[in-house]
Write a protein that holds these residues in place. Structure first.
Motif, PDB file in Angstrom:
ATOM      1  N   THR A   1      49.780 -52.011 -59.054  1.00  0.00           N
ATOM      2  CA  THR A   1      48.569 -51.584 -58.347  1.00  0.00           C
ATOM      3  C   THR A   1      48.243 -52.561 -57.225  1.00  0.00           C
ATOM      4  O   THR A   1      48.489 -53.765 -57.344  1.00  0.00           O
ATOM      5  CB  THR A   1      47.364 -51.482 -59.302  1.00  0.00           C
ATOM      6  N   PHE A   2      47.674 -52.030 -56.137  1.00  0.00           N
ATOM      7  CA  PHE A   2      47.329 -52.823 -54.958  1.00  0.00           C
ATOM      8  C   PHE A   2      45.929 -52.431 -54.503  1.00  0.00           C
ATOM      9  O   PHE A   2      45.594 -51.249 -54.460  1.00  0.00           O
ATOM     10  CB  PHE A   2      48.327 -52.573 -53.818  1.00  0.00           C
ATOM     11  N   ARG A   3      45.105 -53.412 -54.150  1.00  0.00           N
ATOM     12  CA  ARG A   3      43.746 -53.188 -53.611  1.00  0.00           C
ATOM     13  C   ARG A   3      43.015 -52.128 -54.451  1.00  0.00           C
ATOM     14  O   ARG A   3      42.539 -51.130 -53.961  1.00  0.00           O
ATOM     15  CB  ARG A   3      43.838 -52.751 -52.153  1.00  0.00           C
ATOM     16  N   LEU A   4      42.909 -52.411 -55.724  1.00  0.00           N
ATOM     17  CA  LEU A   4      42.373 -51.442 -56.689  1.00  0.00           C
ATOM     18  C   LEU A   4      40.875 -51.643 -56.915  1.00  0.00           C
ATOM     19  O   LEU A   4      40.400 -52.769 -57.062  1.00  0.00           O
ATOM     20  CB  LEU A   4      43.116 -51.581 -58.025  1.00  0.00           C
ATOM     21  N   GLN A   5      40.162 -50.540 -56.924  1.00  0.00           N
ATOM     22  CA  GLN A   5      38.768 -50.511 -57.373  1.00  0.00           C
ATOM     23  C   GLN A   5      38.543 -49.189 -58.091  1.00  0.00           C
ATOM     24  O   GLN A   5      38.885 -48.120 -57.569  1.00  0.00           O
ATOM     25  CB  GLN A   5      37.780 -50.666 -56.216  1.00  0.00           C
ATOM     26  N   VAL A   6      37.993 -49.256 -59.302  1.00  0.00           N
ATOM     27  CA  VAL A   6      37.825 -48.047 -60.106  1.00  0.00           C
ATOM     28  C   VAL A   6      36.527 -48.132 -60.905  1.00  0.00           C
ATOM     29  O   VAL A   6      36.111 -49.213 -61.313  1.00  0.00           O
ATOM     30  CB  VAL A   6      39.035 -47.849 -61.061  1.00  0.00           C
ATOM     31  N   GLN A   7      35.893 -46.971 -61.067  1.00  0.00           N
ATOM     32  CA  GLN A   7      34.692 -46.866 -61.907  1.00  0.00           C
ATOM     33  C   GLN A   7      34.753 -45.520 -62.633  1.00  0.00           C
ATOM     34  O   GLN A   7      34.516 -44.476 -62.044  1.00  0.00           O
ATOM     35  CB  GLN A   7      33.417 -46.979 -61.077  1.00  0.00           C
ATOM     36  N   PRO A   8      35.062 -45.543 -63.951  1.00  0.00           N
ATOM     37  CA  PRO A   8      35.209 -44.287 -64.680  1.00  0.00           C
ATOM     38  C   PRO A   8      33.928 -43.778 -65.341  1.00  0.00           C
ATOM     39  O   PRO A   8      33.923 -42.686 -65.892  1.00  0.00           O
ATOM     40  CB  PRO A   8      36.247 -44.649 -65.746  1.00  0.00           C
ATOM     41  N   PHE A   9      32.844 -44.566 -65.305  1.00  0.00           N
ATOM     42  CA  PHE A   9      31.587 -44.165 -65.948  1.00  0.00           C
ATOM     43  C   PHE A   9      30.405 -44.526 -65.046  1.00  0.00           C
ATOM     44  O   PHE A   9      30.446 -45.495 -64.287  1.00  0.00           O
ATOM     45  CB  PHE A   9      31.414 -44.866 -67.307  1.00  0.00           C
ATOM     46  N   GLU A  10      29.346 -43.709 -65.155  1.00  0.00           N
ATOM     47  CA  GLU A  10      28.060 -43.972 -64.476  1.00  0.00           C
ATOM     48  C   GLU A  10      28.210 -44.169 -62.971  1.00  0.00           C
ATOM     49  O   GLU A  10      27.682 -45.124 -62.392  1.00  0.00           O
ATOM     50  CB  GLU A  10      27.349 -45.169 -65.109  1.00  0.00           C
TER      51      GLU A  10
END
Length: 418
Positions: free
Chosen positions: A355-364
């Motif tokens: 993964t590269f330059r990753l940002q994730v938000q799976p909730f709220e």
């Protein structure tokens, strides 16, 4: 007392006795009208751990030959949904399979295990009662469309204290006819030998050169919507598949890096109270499934599962790899997870994800934007390096300045005013 393993054969059947229980190969069909869309010939055994008032026990529950497909819980997907079936047996026990396809491959999207702790014949002295349902997403069973998935070797899938072991499996979904296709996609465990490509007398076969590394992947933006249309999962990342497989042209196992191309990738998924999934499908080549799990007690979430289904042109069979016991990308509810540095997420011995330059938000997710990010340790360390170097340089300058002032003061002390 556990009775030994006994094998018995009869005309047109094969039965194994495991710990005193018969494990028969069963046939499951889903038919609508005159069309059969799912057919499975398989043997299966549940392994379930449960608690009594004084101990923990594990029982083996075979799928009996009396198992039938529940008429009210099956579909060919003609209404736009995915094909699925639920096979029931005994007192409230069941095995469920649902499927998806990207047009090139089909796969088991969800495997559901259901068992009834109130059944004292199987769970004697259980300290709780009622039905328990365990859902395993994307277990890695996949095949090329219009072929039969074949896996004679035992394959176990499970989570926590519940698992199912399949063997002697021949299965097909999205069937063009009413019987299993004679063309087979063979699972990796059954591929015990390979054959070198033929050569003609007087000629030499030269292996194709390995493709050059693809470079850093492009960063894509992906999202999943609730039923009301609002975004419930948000992700931005560059993704690179690192797969090992047997190459037909080179007649050996090779390692290949494949970048995911955002403008050719379609995102989908689902959001639940304690779990969320992101499915990235690159038309005709690969399907990548991420599963996130939320711990409501600690208010922490993490990436718990990754499954890859890929159609590699030089491979002996469709590539699949899955792991539902991961612990990556851990963050706090109400925050996003961010890591600009390259990360390698090991999924299986044959597959890892870069993964590269990753940002994730799976909730709220609110207002279609990321919440405040919690950064990975690598990013924090990289931020500390310039601070440490700057502090060291400042300290060095200060030492030189102090030394200079002390030296100058001593040189003036050697002269006296007359």
């Amino acid at each position: 007392v556990c009775r030994p393993l006994v094998v018995a054969a009869c005309v047109n059947c094969f039965i194994v006795y495991y710990f005193g229980h018969a494990i028969a190969a069963v046939t499951l069909n889903v038919t609508e009208g005159n069309t059969t869309c799912i057919k499975a010939d398989l043997s299966a055994t549940f392994s379930i751990t449960y608690n009594t008032s004084s101990s923990t026990r594990t029982v083996q529950v075979p799928l009996p030959n009396s198992t039938v497909v529940d008429a009210g819980r099956k579909s060919c997907g003609t209404d736009g949904s995915s094909p699925w079936l639920v096979a029931v047996f005994g007192s409230g026990h069941a095995l469920g399979l649902s499927f998806l396809t990207n047009g090139i491959l089909y796969s088991v999207a969800n495997l559901t295990l259901q068992y009834n702790l109130s059944d004292a014949s199987i769970f004697p002295e259980a300290n709780r009662s009622g039905v328990v349902i365990v859902v395993l997403p994307s277990v890695g069973i996949s095949a090329t469309i219009n072929t039969t998935y074949r896996c004679m070797s035992p394959s176990t899938f499970g989570v926590g204290g519940a698992a199912v072991t399949f063997s002697d499996m021949r299965l097909e979904a999205y069937m063009p006819g009413n019987d299993l296709s004679p063309t087979e996609s063979v699972c990796t465990a059954d591929q015990t030998s390979t054959t070198a490509p033929p050569t003609t007398a007087g000629t030499t076969t030269t292996a194709a050169p390995a493709p050059p590394p693809p470079g850093t992947p492009e960063r894509g933006t992906y999202s999943v919507n609730n039923l009301n249309g609002t975004v419930c999962l948000l992700a931005q990342m560059g993704l690179q598949l690192n797969v090992s497989y047997f190459s037909l042209s080179q007649n050996k196992t090779i390692q290949e890096l494949v970048n995911l191309t955002p403008n050719l990738t379609r995102s989908s998924g689902s959001c639940e109270a304690s779990s969320a999934s992101l499915v990235l499908a690159q038309e005709g080549s690969s399907t990548l499934n991420f599963t996130f799990t939320l711990n409501s007690t600690s208010n922490k979430y993490h990436l718990s599962g990754i499954t890859l289904l890929a159609n590699l042109s030089d491979a002996t069979a469709p590539f699949s790899a899955s792991n539902t016991s991961l612990d990556y990308l851990r963050s706090t509810l109400g925050h996003s997870y961010m890591c600009n540095a390259e990360q390698t997420l090991v999924v299986a011995t044959t597959f890892s994800l870069n993964t590269f330059r990753l940002q994730v938000q799976p909730f709220e997710v609110t207002t279609n934007q990321f919440a405040t990010a919690e950064e990975c340790q690598v990013d924090q360390d990289q931020m500390l390096i310039p601070i440490i170097v700057g502090a060291a340089l400042a300290g060095l300058v200060l030492i030189v300045l102090i030394a200079y002032l002390i030296g100058r003061r001593r040189s003036h002390a050697g002269y006296q005013t007359i």
